[in-house]
Design an enzyme around this catalytic site. Structure first.
Site, PDB file in Angstrom:
ATOM      1  N   ARG A   7      -0.242  -5.741  13.008  1.00 57.31           N
ATOM      2  CA  ARG A   7       0.988  -5.887  12.220  1.00 57.31           C
ATOM      3  C   ARG A   7       2.144  -5.112  12.865  1.00 57.31           C
ATOM      4  O   ARG A   7       2.125  -4.838  14.053  1.00 57.31           O
ATOM      5  CB  ARG A   7       0.700  -5.468  10.767  1.00 57.31           C
ATOM      6  N   ALA A  23       0.913   2.526   2.214  1.00 56.61           N
ATOM      7  CA  ALA A  23       2.040   2.898   3.095  1.00 56.61           C
ATOM      8  C   ALA A  23       2.068   4.400   3.406  1.00 56.61           C
ATOM      9  O   ALA A  23       2.595   4.808   4.452  1.00 56.61           O
ATOM     10  CB  ALA A  23       3.352   2.460   2.462  1.00 56.61           C
ATOM     11  N   TYR A  68      -3.002  -9.843   1.880  1.00 60.43           N
ATOM     12  CA  TYR A  68      -3.981  -8.982   1.209  1.00 60.43           C
ATOM     13  C   TYR A  68      -5.052  -9.741   0.429  1.00 60.43           C
ATOM     14  O   TYR A  68      -5.961  -9.126  -0.119  1.00 60.43           O
ATOM     15  CB  TYR A  68      -3.245  -8.002   0.285  1.00 60.43           C
ATOM     16  N   GLU A  73     -10.706   6.270   6.476  1.00 64.56           N
ATOM     17  CA  GLU A  73      -9.446   5.550   6.255  1.00 64.56           C
ATOM     18  C   GLU A  73      -9.759   4.060   6.146  1.00 64.56           C
ATOM     19  O   GLU A  73     -10.473   3.510   6.987  1.00 64.56           O
ATOM     20  CB  GLU A  73      -8.490   5.802   7.430  1.00 64.56           C
ATOM     21  N   SER A  75      -5.867  -5.130   5.406  1.00 66.34           N
ATOM     22  CA  SER A  75      -5.333  -5.874   6.549  1.00 66.34           C
ATOM     23  C   SER A  75      -5.641  -5.115   7.840  1.00 66.34           C
ATOM     24  O   SER A  75      -5.966  -3.925   7.809  1.00 66.34           O
ATOM     25  CB  SER A  75      -3.825  -6.052   6.383  1.00 66.34           C
ATOM     26  N   ASN A 102      -7.704   4.362   0.897  1.00 62.64           N
ATOM     27  CA  ASN A 102      -6.699   3.381   1.316  1.00 62.64           C
ATOM     28  C   ASN A 102      -5.368   3.965   0.842  1.00 62.64           C
ATOM     29  O   ASN A 102      -4.962   3.765  -0.313  1.00 62.64           O
ATOM     30  CB  ASN A 102      -6.943   1.995   0.709  1.00 62.64           C
ATOM     31  N   ARG A 115       0.273  -9.595  -4.874  1.00 61.14           N
ATOM     32  CA  ARG A 115       1.128  -9.042  -3.816  1.00 61.14           C
ATOM     33  C   ARG A 115       0.764  -9.683  -2.466  1.00 61.14           C
ATOM     34  O   ARG A 115      -0.364  -9.515  -1.985  1.00 61.14           O
ATOM     35  CB  ARG A 115       0.870  -7.531  -3.746  1.00 61.14           C
ATOM     36  N   PRO A 170      -0.174   3.508  -3.101  1.00 59.72           N
ATOM     37  CA  PRO A 170       0.885   2.728  -3.745  1.00 59.72           C
ATOM     38  C   PRO A 170       0.803   1.229  -3.507  1.00 59.72           C
ATOM     39  O   PRO A 170       0.458   0.780  -2.414  1.00 59.72           O
ATOM     40  CB  PRO A 170       2.169   3.293  -3.117  1.00 59.72           C
ATOM     41  N   ASN A 171       1.145   0.510  -4.554  1.00 57.57           N
ATOM     42  CA  ASN A 171       1.253  -0.960  -4.580  1.00 57.57           C
ATOM     43  C   ASN A 171      -0.086  -1.684  -4.592  1.00 57.57           C
ATOM     44  O   ASN A 171      -0.119  -2.903  -4.755  1.00 57.57           O
ATOM     45  CB  ASN A 171       2.121  -1.473  -3.410  1.00 57.57           C
ATOM     46  N   HIS A 176      -8.229  -0.011   5.210  1.00 55.09           N
ATOM     47  CA  HIS A 176      -7.144  -0.966   4.959  1.00 55.09           C
ATOM     48  C   HIS A 176      -7.723  -2.352   4.787  1.00 55.09           C
ATOM     49  O   HIS A 176      -8.672  -2.727   5.503  1.00 55.09           O
ATOM     50  CB  HIS A 176      -6.152  -0.995   6.124  1.00 55.09           C
TER      51      HIS A 176
END
Ligand code: DQA
Length: 147
Positions: free
Chosen positions: A107, A77, A23, A98, A102, A74, A18, A10-11, A100
């Site tokens: 974080r 969330a 990102y 997995e 970032s 990826n 964004r 998502p996103n 990402h």
């Protein structure tokens, strides 16, 4: 020919606009082009998908069985919340990485939790868009070693 599925959650369709400070400015279409070029150069098949819906991501993981040799995920969330995605990966028994953009460990604490990492071969986090190419190379190496 080796075939790798790159699956985005998502996103990530909003990459480029964004939170660019987190990102980057590269869009998901740019990342797909980079991945496709990498696949053409190194001679493997690539499928690249994005969905904002957990069930659609689960269906894509199920459908990867018999079609692809490995999954780069990826999960965005959903990484931090989805037992269902973790179970889907376990069910396919395909190797997964997995990924990402970032560095999730630098974080918020809720991003330090990953359900995906438990069932992944490894994790790549914090290298921005080029991390997709690192993940593809890592998966190629993993698949070649397990042949
Ligand atoms: C992300 C990190 C996640 O914590 C976040 O929810 C995302 C993107 C990344 O690529 O850095 O949506 O997966």
């Amino acid at each position: 020919m080796m075939s790798i599925l790159v699956l985005n959650g998502p996103n990530l369709n909003l990459l480029g606009i964004r939170q660019p400070e987190v990102y980057g400015h590269t869009t998901l279409a740019d990342i797909e082009s980079m991945c496709r070029e990498h696949a053409a150069t190194h001679g493997f098949d690539l499928d690249f998908k994005q969905s904002n819906h957990e069930g659609v991501l689960i269906d894509a993981i199920h459908a990867a069985r018999g079609q692809h040799d490995g999954i780069i995920l990826n999960a965005a969330a959903y990484t931090h919340t989805s037992i269902a995605l973790m179970d889907a990966l376990s069910s396919t028994q395909l190797p997964a990485i997995e990924l990402h953009l970032s560095n999730v460990h630098a974080r918020e604490p809720f991003r330090h939790v990953s359900y995906i990492a438990r069932v992944a071969v490894g994790v790549i986090s914090g290298f921005g868009a080029p991390g997709y190419l690192l993940a593809l190379d890592a998966m190629r190496g993993h698949l070649e070693r397990s042949e």
